[in-house]
Structures are given as C-alpha cells and as structure tokens.
Design a protein around this motif. Structure first.
Motif, mmCIF file in Angstrom:
data_model
loop_
_atom_site.group_PDB
_atom_site.id
_atom_site.type_symbol
_atom_site.label_atom_id
_atom_site.label_comp_id
_atom_site.label_asym_id
_atom_site.label_seq_id
_atom_site.Cartn_x
_atom_site.Cartn_y
_atom_site.Cartn_z
ATOM 1 N N GLU A 1 0.802 -1.036 0.195
ATOM 2 C CA GLU A 1 -0.084 0.054 0.221
ATOM 3 C C GLU A 1 0.932 1.196 0.133
ATOM 4 O O GLU A 1 0.657 2.293 -0.492
ATOM 5 C CB GLU A 1 -0.974 0.020 1.224
ATOM 6 C CG GLU A 1 -2.073 -0.906 1.079
ATOM 7 C CD GLU A 1 -3.104 -1.054 2.248
ATOM 8 O OE1 GLU A 1 -3.273 0.033 2.916
ATOM 9 O OE2 GLU A 1 -3.596 -2.041 2.338
ATOM 10 N N ILE A 2 2.157 1.185 0.642
ATOM 11 C CA ILE A 2 2.943 2.501 0.833
ATOM 12 C C ILE A 2 3.469 2.584 -0.672
ATOM 13 O O ILE A 2 3.695 3.492 -1.200
ATOM 14 C CB ILE A 2 3.926 2.171 1.837
ATOM 15 C CG1 ILE A 2 3.415 2.136 3.327
ATOM 16 C CG2 ILE A 2 4.994 3.268 1.814
ATOM 17 C CD1 ILE A 2 4.287 1.653 4.316
ATOM 18 N N ASN B 1 3.872 5.481 -5.606
ATOM 19 C CA ASN B 1 3.653 5.355 -7.295
ATOM 20 C C ASN B 1 2.642 6.279 -7.647
ATOM 21 O O ASN B 1 2.711 7.232 -8.511
ATOM 22 C CB ASN B 1 3.258 3.932 -7.657
ATOM 23 C CG ASN B 1 4.434 3.159 -7.607
ATOM 24 O OD1 ASN B 1 5.815 3.537 -7.653
ATOM 25 N ND2 ASN B 1 4.151 1.750 -7.742
ATOM 26 N N ALA B 2 1.413 6.783 -6.981
ATOM 27 C CA ALA B 2 0.526 7.535 -7.102
ATOM 28 C C ALA B 2 0.881 9.093 -7.177
ATOM 29 O O ALA B 2 0.729 9.679 -8.094
ATOM 30 C CB ALA B 2 -0.553 7.362 -6.343
ATOM 31 N N GLY B 3 1.714 9.341 -5.792
ATOM 32 C CA GLY B 3 2.331 10.502 -5.960
ATOM 33 C C GLY B 3 3.274 10.928 -6.973
ATOM 34 O O GLY B 3 3.280 11.934 -7.470
ATOM 35 N N THR B 4 4.002 10.134 -7.344
ATOM 36 C CA THR B 4 4.952 10.217 -8.705
ATOM 37 C C THR B 4 4.401 10.471 -9.653
ATOM 38 O O THR B 4 4.858 11.325 -10.592
ATOM 39 C CB THR B 4 6.138 9.103 -8.577
ATOM 40 O OG1 THR B 4 6.620 8.833 -7.226
ATOM 41 C CG2 THR B 4 7.330 9.319 -9.319
ATOM 42 N N LEU B 5 3.563 9.747 -9.989
ATOM 43 C CA LEU B 5 2.800 9.760 -11.352
ATOM 44 C C LEU B 5 2.138 11.289 -11.423
ATOM 45 O O LEU B 5 2.230 11.964 -12.445
ATOM 46 C CB LEU B 5 1.761 8.683 -11.538
ATOM 47 C CG LEU B 5 2.437 7.313 -11.736
ATOM 48 C CD1 LEU B 5 1.160 6.427 -11.642
ATOM 49 C CD2 LEU B 5 3.082 7.352 -13.085
ATOM 50 N N TYR C 1 -3.097 7.359 -17.492
ATOM 51 C CA TYR C 1 -3.138 5.818 -17.465
ATOM 52 C C TYR C 1 -2.939 4.839 -16.449
ATOM 53 O O TYR C 1 -3.469 3.939 -15.915
ATOM 54 C CB TYR C 1 -2.702 5.324 -18.867
ATOM 55 C CG TYR C 1 -2.963 3.918 -19.097
ATOM 56 C CD1 TYR C 1 -4.040 3.232 -19.299
ATOM 57 C CD2 TYR C 1 -1.676 2.955 -18.994
ATOM 58 C CE1 TYR C 1 -4.043 1.826 -19.536
ATOM 59 C CE2 TYR C 1 -1.827 1.746 -19.091
ATOM 60 C CZ TYR C 1 -3.009 1.193 -19.287
ATOM 61 O OH TYR C 1 -3.035 -0.362 -19.442
ATOM 62 N N LEU C 2 -1.798 5.122 -15.940
ATOM 63 C CA LEU C 2 -0.883 4.225 -15.057
ATOM 64 C C LEU C 2 -1.571 4.614 -13.386
ATOM 65 O O LEU C 2 -1.720 3.677 -12.744
ATOM 66 C CB LEU C 2 0.586 4.672 -14.952
ATOM 67 C CG LEU C 2 1.411 4.063 -16.347
ATOM 68 C CD1 LEU C 2 2.923 4.740 -16.031
ATOM 69 C CD2 LEU C 2 1.271 2.685 -16.134
ATOM 70 N N PHE C 3 -1.803 5.900 -13.338
ATOM 71 C CA PHE C 3 -2.609 6.173 -11.976
ATOM 72 C C PHE C 3 -3.990 5.503 -12.137
ATOM 73 O O PHE C 3 -4.429 5.083 -10.873
ATOM 74 C CB PHE C 3 -2.928 7.745 -12.158
ATOM 75 C CG PHE C 3 -3.364 8.268 -10.780
ATOM 76 C CD1 PHE C 3 -2.649 8.567 -9.654
ATOM 77 C CD2 PHE C 3 -4.624 8.283 -10.533
ATOM 78 C CE1 PHE C 3 -3.199 8.911 -8.258
ATOM 79 C CE2 PHE C 3 -5.346 8.960 -9.327
ATOM 80 C CZ PHE C 3 -4.506 9.144 -8.198
ATOM 81 N N PRO D 1 -4.767 0.417 -7.809
ATOM 82 C CA PRO D 1 -5.966 -0.084 -7.031
ATOM 83 C C PRO D 1 -6.922 0.935 -6.566
ATOM 84 O O PRO D 1 -6.285 2.110 -6.296
ATOM 85 C CB PRO D 1 -5.181 -0.880 -5.818
ATOM 86 C CG PRO D 1 -3.967 -1.132 -6.504
ATOM 87 C CD PRO D 1 -3.502 -0.212 -7.223
ATOM 88 N N SER D 2 -8.075 0.851 -6.622
ATOM 89 C CA SER D 2 -8.962 1.857 -6.299
ATOM 90 C C SER D 2 -8.817 2.492 -4.795
ATOM 91 O O SER D 2 -8.982 3.361 -4.461
ATOM 92 C CB SER D 2 -10.300 1.408 -6.286
ATOM 93 O OG SER D 2 -10.695 0.335 -5.376
ATOM 94 N N THR D 3 -8.366 1.506 -3.771
ATOM 95 C CA THR D 3 -7.972 2.000 -2.143
ATOM 96 C C THR D 3 -6.838 2.878 -2.556
ATOM 97 O O THR D 3 -6.597 3.737 -1.667
ATOM 98 C CB THR D 3 -7.604 0.518 -1.698
ATOM 99 O OG1 THR D 3 -6.620 -0.033 -2.291
ATOM 100 C CG2 THR D 3 -8.705 -0.426 -1.562
ATOM 101 N N THR D 4 -6.147 2.629 -3.434
ATOM 102 C CA THR D 4 -4.839 3.575 -3.639
ATOM 103 C C THR D 4 -5.395 5.075 -3.805
ATOM 104 O O THR D 4 -4.711 6.119 -3.443
ATOM 105 C CB THR D 4 -3.735 3.196 -4.584
ATOM 106 O OG1 THR D 4 -3.306 2.095 -4.293
ATOM 107 C CG2 THR D 4 -2.594 4.393 -4.838
ATOM 108 N N HIS D 5 -6.511 5.217 -4.826
ATOM 109 C CA HIS D 5 -6.879 6.420 -5.131
ATOM 110 C C HIS D 5 -7.419 6.990 -3.878
ATOM 111 O O HIS D 5 -7.474 8.075 -3.679
ATOM 112 C CB HIS D 5 -8.135 6.226 -6.194
ATOM 113 C CG HIS D 5 -7.531 5.784 -7.358
ATOM 114 N ND1 HIS D 5 -8.204 4.667 -8.192
ATOM 115 C CD2 HIS D 5 -6.269 5.714 -8.066
ATOM 116 C CE1 HIS D 5 -7.652 4.441 -9.539
ATOM 117 N NE2 HIS D 5 -6.312 4.832 -9.191
#
Length: 151
Positions: A55-56, A61-65, A107-109, A113-117
């Motif tokens: 999860e971390i 990854n989300a923040g980097t994207l 696209y990558l974001f 996983p939806s929990t990451t969003h």
C-alpha cells in the motif's frame, strides 16, 4: 532511499520558507539538514510501522505519477506563457511529449488499485488541511531565506 532523501530536502525547504517550523531548517556544522532528516525518519517510520508495504508503494507511485504529470503540464503552460524565457534544457517536440507524458501518467494512475486512489485523496486532503492550518499563518513578507523583504 531516494524518496527518503528527497523528502527530507523538501521538508528542509518548506521549513526554510516558513511552511514548517523554522527550527527544522537548521543545519549541522557540516551543512547537513539533520533535523529534517530525523523528522522524515519519524514520519516514514511511523507509516512503515502501521501500513503494509504494497500500500505504501502504490501510494508513492500515485504521488510520483501526479508529480510527473504536473511537470508535463507546467512545461506546456510555460511554453505558452513565456515562450522566450531562457531555459537550461528544452524538451524536444514539447507539444507531443507533454500530452503523451500526461496521458501515460493518467493511464498508470487509473491502473492503480481503487484503494490507492482513496488513500491518495485522503493523504492530499490531510496535506492541504495541514498547509492551511500551519502554513496559512506563515508571513508572506519574507523571502526564501526567511529574511524580511522591504516594502
């Protein structure tokens, strides 16, 4: 480690600018930002103690994207607003590279996983709340070195 060292430097600059307590912006006799490094260790260690690594990683990854997409958007905005501004580096075919980079990051974001969003939204909402609670009180009449500006 790359995120760790980068984040400690970001906290250092934020403290120097008054967005975090200025005491964190002090450096050691060798010039290292020891306080912000220890502050980052405390935050990263706390997060690592309570959340699963996958999860971390997904949240990082989300923040980097989002950061990469923001850079691509900023490049396009600056090309439009200040086309003649001096630049140390110019991206080739910016009007092709920028939109492709943004689309790839989106696209990558979306593929995360939806929990990451949801965690990303919560994390950013918390960051904005902390910013307005603490940094909103920062004095706007100081420059980046904390010196009071004339005028």
């Amino acid at each position: 480690l790359a995120f760790f060292y980068g984040q400690s430097r970001i906290f250092f600059v934020m403290a120097r600018d008054g967005l975090l307590p200025r005491g964190l912006a002090r450096v050691s006799s060798s010039g290292a930002p020891v306080r912000t490094t220890l502050f980052t260790v405390l935050i990263v260690g706390t997060i690592a103690a309570f959340f699963p690594l996958n999860e971390i990683v997904a949240l990082a990854n989300a923040g980097t994207l989002v950061a990469f997409a923001a850079v691509a958007v900023s490049m396009l905005v600056l090309r439009r607003r200040a086309p003649d501004a001096p630049r140390g580096y110019r991206a080739p075919a910016a009007w092709l590279v920028g939109p492709v980079a943004i689309a790839g990051c989106v696209y990558l974001f979306v593929s995360l996983p939806s929990t990451t969003h949801w965690w990303f939204l919560v994390w950013n909402a918390l960051g904005v709340a902390l910013y307005w609670a603490y940094a909103g009180r920062a004095r706007p009449d100081t420059d980046h070195a904390g010196e009071v500006r004339d005028g």
